[in-house]
Design an enzyme around this catalytic site. Structure first.
Site, mmCIF file in Angstrom:
data_model
loop_
_atom_site.group_PDB
_atom_site.id
_atom_site.type_symbol
_atom_site.label_atom_id
_atom_site.label_comp_id
_atom_site.label_asym_id
_atom_site.label_seq_id
_atom_site.Cartn_x
_atom_site.Cartn_y
_atom_site.Cartn_z
ATOM 1 N N LYS A 97 8.505 4.075 2.974
ATOM 2 C CA LYS A 97 8.417 3.781 1.542
ATOM 3 C C LYS A 97 8.706 5.028 0.723
ATOM 4 C CE LYS A 97 5.180 1.651 -1.781
ATOM 5 N NZ LYS A 97 3.832 1.051 -1.934
ATOM 6 N N SER A 172 3.487 -3.421 -3.762
ATOM 7 C CA SER A 172 4.606 -2.608 -4.194
ATOM 8 C C SER A 172 5.536 -2.175 -3.056
ATOM 9 C CB SER A 172 4.102 -1.362 -4.922
ATOM 10 O OG SER A 172 3.344 -0.538 -4.040
ATOM 11 N N SER A 196 -0.784 -3.406 -1.593
ATOM 12 C CA SER A 196 0.662 -3.198 -1.600
ATOM 13 C C SER A 196 1.330 -3.198 -0.239
ATOM 14 C CB SER A 196 0.993 -1.891 -2.329
ATOM 15 O OG SER A 196 0.807 -2.039 -3.708
#
Length: 494
Positions: A97, A172, A196
């Site tokens: 990420k 996210s 997330s």
């Protein structure tokens, strides 16, 4: 070298007022003189920083904004290939990420503000993956600053859900989920502050693991709210997720070993958290998850209802903590305050330049939440934050009490099936309107507030829309939670 400009007495008076200190003009002049006298020493400190934390000597050959043919799901912000070799995860290809540092690759946090910010050092979790033989092939897309649950707010465009066309990936950690679900990687790292990792796992039909708070180091991870942030893993199955967690986690206990030999369902006691089946849970989610729990009971698991009343207050507690901590992070110019670990000066300097760039700005969600946090801190003198922190302790106590009756707790990961892209208001994370339903993360936030391990496992796909079942366990009992998830996975696939 630090800017040589000395403060004025007006500057000192303004800064004193900002931190709540009353001064006189004479005292302001004394403070101004004392600050000015020490600036050369501070400048010398900055000059040493490159020696103390030198940049890694690495040329990655980064490719930015992969085209649609190479990345049809918009899962990646940048691509490269790094690592490989011998080790326990040498057979795995991973994505990371883009709020987790990989030296030499831009660390954007999904924001145009940090598009040119490049770290000089790997995050601790990336160091561990590379040492264990993993191959990392890129930085994955994400909601801007990890501050939304749908995957739609990235400055680089939304990631697309590979298995539910037209629906959000969840966020996210949207790109990490898209990369795994689309078959581009074997597993991916995400971060989970209020769900997330687990939200996109549930919406993309994956396993998502949020470990106990503190189990996985956060050095080199750009924070949303440090006291609630967790680095976690997304994978197609519990075993792969556990293997990656073993590599990045502190401690000697192997969660992968527990997963490899999970208990039979008739050895498990399971608590159904009533509050996770609130009015906001859709009928399809409710029916699917209840059917799976009933199936576990039919297979021999001991199942009982339990109550964790403060789950119903998690939305407000989470907002009070995250908005305030994130606002302070931005006010401190992306400086990770109150840490003992080393801080990468290379990314920080680039990040500060981005914050001062008049041509770059944050999106609507980040703007609103940061200002809201500043308001809560300034207008209530920290009272909301203090109350929410105390609520976290009380919530953890309630979880502990429920877990004295069973091995793990269960409930729906999400209150709804993956929603259609553009359907919900990103400013509220909910359906909007005066009678808005609670935000998407209503069932995932409690585990962050209490610091407990939580795993989302696919429960089914009625009407082709993935639904997740969430397991939660006691702090530090990550192996127990993952083993229970593996037992469910084995039952589900039989």
């Amino acid at each position: 070298m630090v800017d040589e400009q000395r403060p004025t007495t007006d500057t000192v008076a303004s800064l004193a007022a900002r931190v709540g200190i009353e001064t006189t003009p004479h005292r302001c002049e004394e403070i101004r003189a004392a600050i000015s006298a020490g600036l050369d020493g501070y400048a010398a400190l900055l000059d040493c920083d490159g020696e103390w934390v030198p940049a890694a000597d690495r040329e990655l050959g980064v490719t930015r904004d992969p085209d649609g043919a190479a990345d049809p799901d918009n899962a990646f912000i940048s691509r490269f290939e790094l690592g490989g070799g011998e080790g326990p995860v040498a057979d795995l290809i991973l994505g990371v990420k883009d709020n987790i540092a990989v030296a030499g690759a831009p660390l954007t946090c999904g924001s145009a503000v940090f598009e040119a910010a490049v770290p000089g050092r790997d995050a601790a979790v990336v160091d561990r993956l590379l040492a264990a033989g993993a191959t990392v092939i890129g930085k994955t897309n994400m909601d801007e600053m990890a501050y939304a649950p749908t995957g739609e707010t990235s400055a680089f465009g939304p990631a697309r859900n590979p298995i539910a066309d037209g629906r959000v990936t969840g966020g996210s950690s949207s790109g990490s989920a898209a990369a795994v679900a689309g078959g581009h990687v074997d597993a991916a790292l995400g971060t989970d502050t209020g769900g997330s990792v687990r939200i996109p796992a549930a919406f993309c039909g994956l396993v998502g693991v949020k470990p106990s708070w503190g189990l996985v180091p956060q050095e080199g991870v750009v924070e949303l709210a440090h006291t609630l942030d967790h680095v976690g893993t997304l994978a197609p199955d519990v075993g792969t997720a556990a293997r990656v967690l073993d590599v990045i986690a502190d401690g000697d206990e192997s969660v992968a070993a527990a997963v490899a030999d999970p208990p039979a369902l008739d050895e498990l006691s399971v608590g159904i958290v009533q509050e996770l089946f609130g009015d906001c849970v859709s009928s399809t989610v409710r029916r699917t998850v209840r059917d799976r729990i009933d199936g576990m009971a039919d297979a021999g698991a001991t199942v009982q209802e339990v109550s964790v009343p403060l789950v119903d207050s998690a939305v407000e507690m989470w907002n009070a903590i995250v908005n305030v901590e994130f606002s302070r992070f931005l006010a401190a110019r992306a400086t990770p305050l109150f840490r003992r670990e080393a801080v990468d000066p290379h990314w920080h300097r680039d990040a500060v330049a981005g914050l001062h760039d008049p041509d770059c700005s944050f999106g609507r969600v980040v703007q609103r939440k940061a200002v809201e946090g500043a308001y809560l801190l300034a207008e209530a003198d920290g009272g909301h934050y203090v109350s929410a922190r105390n609520g976290c302790r009380a919530l953890a106590d309630q979880f502990d009490a429920a877990l004295t009756k069973c091995d793990v707790l269960v409930g729906p990961t999400m209150a709804t099936e993956p929603i259609e892209r553009g359907a919900w208001d990103p400013d509220s994370y909910s359906s909007g309107g005066e009678d808005a339903v609670p935000p998407l993360a209503v069932n995932t936030r409690p585990a962050n507030l209490a610091g407990l391990p939580a795993v989302s496992v696919p429960a089914g796909r009625p009407d082709t829309a993935p639904i997740g079942l969430q397991f939660v366990g006691a702090a530090g009992e990550d192996a127990t939670v993952l083993a229970a998830a593996a037992a469910f996975e084995r039952y589900r696939d039989d």
